[in-house]
Design a protein around this motif. Structure first.
Motif, PDB file in Angstrom:
ATOM      1  N   GLU A 126       0.860  -1.183   0.000  1.00 51.95           N
ATOM      2  CA  GLU A 126       0.000   0.000   0.000  1.00 51.95           C
ATOM      3  C   GLU A 126       0.891   1.226   0.000  1.00 51.95           C
ATOM      4  OE1 GLU A 126      -2.515  -0.121   3.438  1.00 51.95           O
ATOM      5  OE2 GLU A 126      -3.135  -2.164   3.044  1.00 51.95           O
ATOM      6  N   GLY A 131      -5.579  -0.169   1.810  1.00 46.89           N
ATOM      7  CA  GLY A 131      -6.159  -1.255   1.032  1.00 46.89           C
ATOM      8  C   GLY A 131      -6.089  -2.567   1.787  1.00 46.89           C
ATOM      9  N   PHE A 155      -0.447   2.993   6.463  1.00 51.37           N
ATOM     10  CA  PHE A 155       0.300   2.893   5.212  1.00 51.37           C
ATOM     11  C   PHE A 155       1.328   4.012   5.147  1.00 51.37           C
ATOM     12  CE2 PHE A 155      -3.690   5.147   4.445  1.00 51.37           C
ATOM     13  CZ  PHE A 155      -3.260   6.318   3.861  1.00 51.37           C
TER      14      PHE A 155
END
Length: 170
Positions: A126, A131, A155
């Motif tokens: 990511e 995600g 992330f």
């Protein structure tokens, strides 16, 4: 949190982002019309914020946006660089699913055939959004057929999946 509504009513939520401490981001390809952006403090939090809005032409929907059009991946080493912009949320998991988190964003689908006794290792990096990745066997029941999943945070981070097919059948 950031919400995009199709009407001034919470029941018409089109998309939302809840990625604190990372910036909240919503990417949506919409038909012409009036929409409402709602900035909401988590559990009553309040304070200053900056809102950036960019409007542009929609990117076409990716060819592998559904299980019916999934991109086949061969066994072996495969490296892809792509994104989910233009994709639709066709499949999703609740927080009770195999990633441990809700996944309700646009998705891209790949198909891999794992022979009996074979295994698959997947690293999904990511970069700029939260995600998830998961391996399912039934597109009509993603949560019930999820074999393994991952959803790292915050992330950038790398989701890592490993699965060995214990079936004697190919």
């Amino acid at each position: 949190d950031l919400f995009l509504l199709g009407a001034c009513n919470e029941n018409f939520c089109i998309a939302f982002s809840s990625t604190f401490p990372q910036p909240e981001v919503i990417v949506a390809c919409l038909t012409a019309g009036t929409y409402y952006v709602v900035v909401d403090g988590f559990e009553g939090a309040a304070g200053p914020y900056t809102l950036d809005l960019q409007c542009s032409d929609c990117v076409g929907q990716p060819a592998n946006d559904t299980c019916g059009t999934a991109q086949a991946l061969p066994c072996g080493t495969v490296s892809l660089q792509t994104n989910t912009v233009g994709a639709v949320n066709n499949y999703g998991l609740t927080a009770a699913g195999c990633t441990g988190f809700e996944s309700n964003g646009p998705d891209i689908v790949y198909q891999v055939v794992i022979p009996g006794g074979g295994s698959v290792n997947l690293n999904f990096e990511e970069q700029t959004y939260d995600g998830s990745a998961y391996l399912i066997t039934d597109c009509s029941d993603p949560e019930g057929s999820c074999l393994v999943g991952a959803d790292c945070f915050p992330f950038p981070c790398v989701n890592m999946l490993s699965f060995t097919n214990g079936s004697a059948l190919d």
